[in-house]
Write a protein that holds these residues in place. Sequence first.
Motif, PDB file in Angstrom:
ATOM      1  N   ASP A  27     -20.654 -30.584   7.881  1.00 32.73           N
ATOM      2  CA  ASP A  27     -21.512 -30.012   6.836  1.00 32.73           C
ATOM      3  C   ASP A  27     -21.895 -28.572   7.154  1.00 32.73           C
ATOM      4  N   VAL A  28     -22.226 -28.323   8.430  1.00 35.89           N
ATOM      5  CA  VAL A  28     -22.646 -26.972   8.814  1.00 35.89           C
ATOM      6  C   VAL A  28     -21.506 -25.980   8.634  1.00 35.89           C
ATOM      7  N   ILE A  29     -20.316 -26.342   9.136  1.00 35.08           N
ATOM      8  CA  ILE A  29     -19.172 -25.426   9.043  1.00 35.08           C
ATOM      9  C   ILE A  29     -18.758 -25.234   7.593  1.00 35.08           C
ATOM     10  N   THR A  30     -18.756 -26.329   6.844  1.00 34.37           N
ATOM     11  CA  THR A  30     -18.391 -26.226   5.427  1.00 34.37           C
ATOM     12  C   THR A  30     -19.348 -25.300   4.678  1.00 34.37           C
ATOM     13  N   GLU A  31     -20.644 -25.463   4.938  1.00 34.29           N
ATOM     14  CA  GLU A  31     -21.621 -24.612   4.278  1.00 34.29           C
ATOM     15  C   GLU A  31     -21.460 -23.156   4.703  1.00 34.29           C
ATOM     16  N   GLU A  32     -21.122 -22.940   5.971  1.00 36.48           N
ATOM     17  CA  GLU A  32     -20.915 -21.587   6.461  1.00 36.48           C
ATOM     18  C   GLU A  32     -19.711 -20.938   5.767  1.00 36.48           C
ATOM     19  N   PHE A  33     -18.643 -21.688   5.636  1.00 37.15           N
ATOM     20  CA  PHE A  33     -17.463 -21.143   4.957  1.00 37.15           C
ATOM     21  C   PHE A  33     -17.732 -20.896   3.481  1.00 37.15           C
ATOM     22  N   ARG A  34     -18.493 -21.755   2.877  1.00 41.15           N
ATOM     23  CA  ARG A  34     -18.836 -21.535   1.474  1.00 41.15           C
ATOM     24  C   ARG A  34     -19.634 -20.242   1.322  1.00 41.15           C
ATOM     25  N   ALA A  35     -20.593 -20.044   2.216  1.00 39.97           N
ATOM     26  CA  ALA A  35     -21.387 -18.817   2.150  1.00 39.97           C
ATOM     27  C   ALA A  35     -20.507 -17.586   2.370  1.00 39.97           C
ATOM     28  N   GLU A  36     -19.567 -17.672   3.336  1.00 43.21           N
ATOM     29  CA  GLU A  36     -18.667 -16.543   3.592  1.00 43.21           C
ATOM     30  C   GLU A  36     -17.757 -16.281   2.398  1.00 43.21           C
ATOM     31  N   THR A  37     -17.278 -17.369   1.764  1.00 44.03           N
ATOM     32  CA  THR A  37     -16.406 -17.217   0.588  1.00 44.03           C
ATOM     33  C   THR A  37     -17.174 -16.553  -0.557  1.00 44.03           C
ATOM     34  N   GLU A  38     -18.388 -17.001  -0.796  1.00 47.60           N
ATOM     35  CA  GLU A  38     -19.179 -16.410  -1.871  1.00 47.60           C
ATOM     36  C   GLU A  38     -19.482 -14.945  -1.588  1.00 47.60           C
ATOM     37  N   GLU A  39     -19.769 -14.608  -0.331  1.00 54.59           N
ATOM     38  CA  GLU A  39     -20.029 -13.224   0.016  1.00 54.59           C
ATOM     39  C   GLU A  39     -18.786 -12.367  -0.198  1.00 54.59           C
ATOM     40  N   ALA A  40     -17.615 -12.920   0.187  1.00 48.58           N
ATOM     41  CA  ALA A  40     -16.372 -12.171  -0.019  1.00 48.58           C
ATOM     42  C   ALA A  40     -16.100 -11.962  -1.510  1.00 48.58           C
ATOM     43  N   LEU A  41     -16.369 -12.997  -2.302  1.00 52.72           N
ATOM     44  CA  LEU A  41     -16.171 -12.867  -3.749  1.00 52.72           C
ATOM     45  C   LEU A  41     -17.120 -11.822  -4.337  1.00 52.72           C
ATOM     46  N   ARG A  42     -18.353 -11.844  -3.917  1.00 54.97           N
ATOM     47  CA  ARG A  42     -19.323 -10.901  -4.444  1.00 54.97           C
ATOM     48  C   ARG A  42     -18.935  -9.455  -4.087  1.00 54.97           C
ATOM     49  N   GLU A  43     -18.490  -9.256  -2.848  1.00 55.10           N
ATOM     50  CA  GLU A  43     -18.086  -7.912  -2.431  1.00 55.10           C
ATOM     51  C   GLU A  43     -16.848  -7.439  -3.184  1.00 55.10           C
ATOM     52  N   GLU A  44     -15.882  -8.353  -3.342  1.00 53.41           N
ATOM     53  CA  GLU A  44     -14.670  -7.970  -4.064  1.00 53.41           C
ATOM     54  C   GLU A  44     -14.979  -7.682  -5.525  1.00 53.41           C
ATOM     55  N   TYR A  45     -15.864  -8.514  -6.119  1.00 50.97           N
ATOM     56  CA  TYR A  45     -16.256  -8.273  -7.505  1.00 50.97           C
ATOM     57  C   TYR A  45     -16.919  -6.900  -7.627  1.00 50.97           C
ATOM     58  N   GLN A  46     -17.804  -6.559  -6.710  1.00 53.17           N
ATOM     59  CA  GLN A  46     -18.503  -5.286  -6.763  1.00 53.17           C
ATOM     60  C   GLN A  46     -17.530  -4.121  -6.598  1.00 53.17           C
ATOM     61  N   ARG A  47     -16.562  -4.282  -5.686  1.00 51.71           N
ATOM     62  CA  ARG A  47     -15.593  -3.207  -5.446  1.00 51.71           C
ATOM     63  C   ARG A  47     -14.774  -2.924  -6.696  1.00 51.71           C
ATOM     64  N   ILE A  48     -14.266  -3.990  -7.296  1.00 51.15           N
ATOM     65  CA  ILE A  48     -13.433  -3.793  -8.498  1.00 51.15           C
ATOM     66  C   ILE A  48     -14.278  -3.300  -9.658  1.00 51.15           C
ATOM     67  N   SER A  49     -15.487  -3.864  -9.785  1.00 53.22           N
ATOM     68  CA  SER A  49     -16.372  -3.440 -10.876  1.00 53.22           C
ATOM     69  C   SER A  49     -16.712  -1.954 -10.750  1.00 53.22           C
ATOM     70  N   ASP A  50     -16.958  -1.492  -9.534  1.00 52.30           N
ATOM     71  CA  ASP A  50     -17.255  -0.064  -9.343  1.00 52.30           C
ATOM     72  C   ASP A  50     -16.057   0.800  -9.700  1.00 52.30           C
ATOM     73  N   ARG A  51     -14.872   0.365  -9.340  1.00 55.35           N
ATOM     74  CA  ARG A  51     -13.660   1.140  -9.653  1.00 55.35           C
ATOM     75  C   ARG A  51     -13.466   1.256 -11.153  1.00 55.35           C
ATOM     76  N   LEU A  52     -13.622   0.081 -11.838  1.00 49.72           N
ATOM     77  CA  LEU A  52     -13.434   0.113 -13.291  1.00 49.72           C
ATOM     78  C   LEU A  52     -14.496   0.971 -13.963  1.00 49.72           C
ATOM     79  N   THR A  53     -15.700   0.923 -13.461  1.00 46.93           N
ATOM     80  CA  THR A  53     -16.771   1.732 -14.051  1.00 46.93           C
ATOM     81  C   THR A  53     -16.490   3.215 -13.882  1.00 46.93           C
ATOM     82  N   ARG A  54     -15.975   3.573 -12.688  1.00 48.32           N
ATOM     83  CA  ARG A  54     -15.656   4.991 -12.467  1.00 48.32           C
ATOM     84  C   ARG A  54     -14.547   5.461 -13.408  1.00 48.32           C
TER      85      ARG A  54
END
Length: 476
Positions: A27-54
């Motif tokens: 449970d601990v490792i699974t939750e940790e990976f989920r948090a890391e996956t969500e963080e990676a998704l959020r960062e990638e979304y922000q990166r692409i969103s910033d590029r498109l906005t520019r």
Amino acid sequence: MSALRQAIALSLAFLVLLTLGGLLLDDVITEEFRAETEEALREEYQRISDRLTREGRFPEEIVTAEVFSDSGVGYAVLRADGKVLGPVLRGAFDSQGFDILEAEALFQSKALETLDRIFDLIDEDDEEEPSDSGPAAEETAAGQLAFDVAFESEADLGWRIYSGAVLDGHLVVYAPGVSAFGSDLTSVILVFVVILSLPALIIGLIFGIRAQRRLNRIGAGFDRIADGELDLRLAPKVIRDDIDELAARIDGATERLQASIRQMSDFSANIAHDLRTPLTRLRLHLDQADEAEDQTAHREAAIAQMDDIIAIFGAIQRIARMQSQGRRDGFAAVDLGVVVEQVHEIYEAVAQDAGQSLSCRITNAATIHADRSLIMQLLANLIENAIRHAGEGARIAIDLSGSRLAVTDDGPGIPEAERGRVLDPLYRLDRSRNTAGAGLGLAMVKAIAELHEAELALMYTADERGLRIEVRFPQP
């Protein structure tokens, strides 16, 4: 058998705790990976969103039919005109923020076929060329990019997505979920539990059987001791664990029991020896009383012998009562200095009549929790013992320092061979057989000291002359 039951119970407890710990880790490792996956998704979304906005537009080349980008996170765009740029279905853009979708609800059919080929390549690499950095799959057909997957997966794995509005359209980024990883870890844990269960039980049984054999040996030895084999000892030379410690304690109890039985035997022999003389004299006086003209003298002598016998049994009873700890209820604060002064005043004249001297020295007298009458009897017995056995001209001294009381004489002392038994009831030195007394004076001193939890010590001089008997009372 308790040892076997305990071994099996401990083995099962180990397996249960291992299982619970593994599931918690899952449970601990699974939750940790989920948090890391969500963080990676959020960062990638922000990166692409910033590029498109520019850039202010959705360039055609921003996405292709590829499933993943170089970063391992895929993305797709829904333009305002309804055109989807990327390998996902139109329904994937209905979500806002984080969501979990199955592969069939997220990808177009062509992307699903690509994923199937990717997973097949992963399985083939695992079987043919395993590596420490994780399984890798590479394919260059139909616009598919090379990428690394950090863990094995299945085609129906849940996918984590993050979506939101960008410009006049909609952006979705996605990555594999971690549910399959957790499932694999749980399977590994269960396999390990199954694999470890048999060795754990076998090892537990081995240790349990060994412990049970040792307990059985101790039990059998205890039965032999109960049958009277008091010389038997159960403990090994080297104490290794609590079972050996138990055997050592049984040996200690056996030694004390053996000593008690030996003392009881000697005690009985001494009683028989010391009562034979007064009983013989009593019988003689009774036989002669009928024939004698003056029966009064024989009657008085017989009564005196009976009084001696009664006194012996009375002293034995008092010692027994004190050894049973039956008189501690009468304890109170006792000033040792006052007791010593009173006893010295009483016996000073007695010592002078015997041609001896009795001195007294008191230094910082302590007040102890004790029975006053018993303390006086203890000191009186020590002085009487010295007066009786030290001989004419002997010097006897009472020394009180704090809670340490000592009586010293410069008489003939005690032979080394008999020093260990002079405290036994009714034991008398050979040279004392012709003197008055029944050999109970020092035995009474010992019983009183034990009742007061005091330390009793007999000390001897280097020239084997004289005796110092010291009693150290505990401070309250």
